[in-house]
Design an enzyme around this catalytic site. Structure first.
Site: not given
Ligand code: 9MR
Length: 333
Positions: A161, A202, A239, A266, A268
């Protein structure tokens, strides 16, 4: 009671060798032989995976569902900087090790997530202001984390990111202190730490080809690769919300043309239509170098954003119609 019984039946359908009771037999068959991972592998791709962590795979039917249907896992949180090195030089790998062991024991590919990310980053890193200290903090973190799982990880999200929506570089401690050079430092360190792991960049919102962020990723990755920075793959998180699947095939075609390999990392989809799931699967299957698809969780209620039921299993661990849609789309490709 009905719910409980259904869960017990479902769970036993996943794990037991016993013949199933009539009403659940279709479910059992699909879980046993028509795994979306097996379908992907049959089409020459590497995996269909999900994120997980010990708090998930040790509870409910998650572990059984992953073993029956998925071939790859990404640690949802357990390998992030805040989880592994919350204070300088002091590493803790408890949950990360459990996750890596779950992959090893069950023959699942592992995607490492993530070494350099502005978020879930401890304060001691984000407050660094000089180049030498930040460089050595990054090198030590990458070396220690990737070194621990050397040889066990299919791919690492080395940088996560780093782009703004307009395609420019996000303000983060890494960019602000080191400039663009943090990309070279991260990837070169990662290559040396685990030479067999595929190294990914990513990001999210790369779901439309003409979008500035997608174009920014493509332009920069091409120039970094031609400058010798060892980037193996682009990960598009995926997402999505309802309707966004439509643009995914063209977006992946563009991203996948910019790097040796690519993946949907990732996925969804909130309030997904059938077409959304079909298009997302197509997005990977139409790109020859798309190695796999990872969904961001097993069941809707465990999603980081549960509204709009974005995943493939419902809160009772039953595969949804979306699961069949995904399977059909893989098989039709
Ligand atoms: O799914 C993850 C969630 O449990 C955490 O609280 C969150 C914290 O930033 O991160 C989520 O996963 C993220 C991933 O690591 C990077 N891309 C976005 C995902 C969704 O927020």
């Amino acid at each position: 009671m009905k719910f409980l019984l259904a869960s017990i039946l479902s769970a036993s359908a996943l794990v037991s060798a016993f013949p199933m009771a009539e009403p659940e037999s279709l479910f059992e068959e699909r879980q046993a032989s028509e795994s979306i991972n097996a379908a992907m592998v049959a089409k020459g791709r590497k995996y269909f995976g999900t994120c997980t962590d010990p708090n998930r795979f040790n509870t409910g039917s998650n572990g059984a569902i992953i073993k029956a249907n998925f071939g790859q896992i990404t640690p949802e949180n357990s390998m992030k900087w805040d989880a592994t090195e919350s204070s300088k030089g002091s590493f803790s790998f408890g949950t990360a090790d459990q996750t890596a062991n779950f992959a090893k024991t069950n023959n699942l590919l592992l995607r490492g997530h993530t070494t350099v990310w502005h978020s879930q980053l401890p304060g001691w890193v984000s407050s660094i202001r000089d180049k030498a200290t930040l460089t050595s903090a990054m090198q030590n973190h990458i070396n220690t984390l990737m070194g621990r799982y050397k040889g066990q990880v299919y791919a690492w999200d080395v940088i996560n990111e780093m782009f703004n929506e307009d395609g420019s570089f996000r303000s983060s401690v890494f960019y602000n202190v080191l400039g663009q050079d943090f990309v070279r430092i991260a990837f070169e360190t990662a290559r040396a730490a685990d030479p067999d792991a595929k190294l990914y960049i990513n990001d999210y919102n790369l779901d439309q080809a003409s979008y500035a962020k997608t174009q920014g990723m493509i332009k920069n990755v091409k120039s970094w690769i031609s400058a010798g920075i060892p980037i193996d793959g682009i990960g598009s998180q995926g997402h999505l919300t309802s309707g966004q699947g439509a643009n995914a095939p063209a977006a992946m075609a563009a991203l996948c043309a910019a790097a040796p390999e690519c993946a949907l990392t990732e996925v969804d989809i909130q309030n997904a239509s059938t077409a959304d799931w079909t298009n997302v699967v197509k997005a990977c299957m139409q790109a020859k170098n798309c190695v796999g698809i990872t969904v961001w969780g097993v069941r809707d209620s465990d999603s980081w954003r549960p509204s709009g039921n974005p995943l493939l299993f419902d809160s009772s661990y039953k595969p949804k119609a979306a699961y069949d849609t995904v399977l059909a789309a893989i098989n039709a490709s």
